[in-house]
Design an enzyme around this catalytic site. Structure first.
Site, PDB file in Angstrom:
ATOM      1  CE  LYS A   1      -3.792  -2.506   2.025  1.00 21.60           C
ATOM      2  NZ  LYS A   1      -4.550  -2.933   3.209  1.00 21.60           N
TER       3      LYS A   1
ATOM      4  CD  GLN B   1      -3.366  -4.554   6.322  1.00 18.79           C
ATOM      5  OE1 GLN B   1      -3.249  -3.587   5.573  1.00 18.79           O
ATOM      6  NE2 GLN B   1      -3.975  -5.672   5.940  1.00 18.79           N
TER       7      GLN B   1
ATOM      8  CG  ASP C   1      -9.597  -0.294   4.254  1.00 15.61           C
ATOM      9  OD1 ASP C   1      -9.173  -0.572   3.108  1.00 15.61           O
ATOM     10  OD2 ASP C   1      -8.971  -0.560   5.298  1.00 15.61           O
TER      11      ASP C   1
END
Ligand code: NAD
Length: 280
Positions: free
Chosen positions: A52, A96, A119
């Protein structure tokens, strides 16, 4: 022989488009950073986090890394998120998953401001997606829609069967396919006659998390098959939920693992970050 849907190539196209867009936004003075928070040092999570950060560097977005020790308390993590919510230059916050067991993931997801929820996991983002309002879309399902569209697969009016009903893949996938005017059937671990239902699918999306489970008996001749699963087989090679070799001769198009859905998830995360910078 099925067409192989090349997620690596399509995700690269998207990242290149985003790189141009980021440069144009920068010229207008619109910049921003993605905050990436990792708690603990799970090796798989570290790989995802590194990918990422690399994607941010590629498209020209700053990434801020917060690597917190495993013993971080829920309170400490929530405090950091509250601080990042207040920072104007932070346009996206990503925690995460999975988190260590002593931290409640739902609480953490809900602590992220919906305006920075790149997200797309916050209940407000999910609600907005459900009723077709603007908001961040969950990255893996949004990536699959892009894979289908950019490969010329028609969705409207087609019967799509989704295997799996998780909050991060199956459910949002079904909603996005519905938004694209597919007729959608959602199946799960309690579904009866799964092969028979799957054989009705024009588009079969498999997100069950069971290595190489889906074989030829689940596939209608000419179906499009999207394999979301990621596993390591007994030889430590990456594989999906689908028996690729068995299905490839029957399907009209299929995604490989690796190189199918996986790269699209990060491309769509970058898309959400750019959207957030654009919205200021
Ligand atoms: P999950 O374990 O949360 O959900 C699996 C779903 O499959 C459940 O809803 C369950 O009901 C269903 N299921 C399980 N066994 C079944 C059976 N025998 N018949 C029918 N349905 C069954 O998993 P998830 O988070 O949705 O992820 C699914 C897979 O996709 C995993 O392999 C995961 O690693 C992978 N994944 C890949 C990406 C990517 O970027 N490519 C992103 C997220 C998840």
């Amino acid at each position: 022989m099925a067409e192989i849907i090349d997620g690596k190539k399509i995700s690269q196209q998207i990242k290149d488009e985003l790189k141009e867009k980021t440069a144009a936004l920068r010229a207008e003075g619109k910049i921003g950073a993605l905050a990436v928070i990792q708690v603990g040092a799970d090796p798989a999570s570290s790989v995802y986090v590194r990918n990422k950060k690399n994607a941010c560097a590629y498209i020209g977005i700053e990434s801020l890394a917060y690597e917190l020790p495993e013993e971080t308390t829920e309170e400490e993590l929530l405090k950091l998120i509250a601080e990042l919510n207040q920072k104007h230059e932070v346009k996206g916050i990503l925690v995460q998953l999975p988190l260590p067991k002593h931290i409640c993931e739902d609480k953490v997801i809900q602590a992220i401001s919906p305006t920075k929820d790149v997200d797309g996991f916050h209940p407000q983002s999910v609600g907005a997606m459900t009723i077709g309002e603007p908001g961040f879309l969950s990255c893996t399902p949004a990536g699959i829609i892009q894979l289908l569209k950019r490969s010329g697969v028609e969705i409207a009016g087609k019967h799509c069967v989704v295997i799996g009903r998780s909050n991060i893949v199956g459910k949002p996938m079904a909603l996005l396919m519905l938004r694209e005017n597919a007729t959608v059937t959602v199946t799960h671990s309690k579904t009866q006659n799964l092969p028979e239902i799957c054989r009705q699918a024009d588009i079969l999306i498999v997100a069950m998390g069971k290595p190489q489970f889906i074989g030829a008996e689940y596939i209608k001749e000419g179906a499009v098959v999207i394999d979301v699963g990621i596993h390591r087989d007994q030889n430590n090679k990456l594989c999906g939920d689908v028996k690729f070799e068995e299905i490839e001769p029957i399907a009209s198009a299929i995604t490989p693992v690796p190189g199918g859905v996986g790269p699209m998830t990060i491309a769509m995360l970058m898309n959400n970050c750019v959207q957030s910078i654009e919205e200021g």
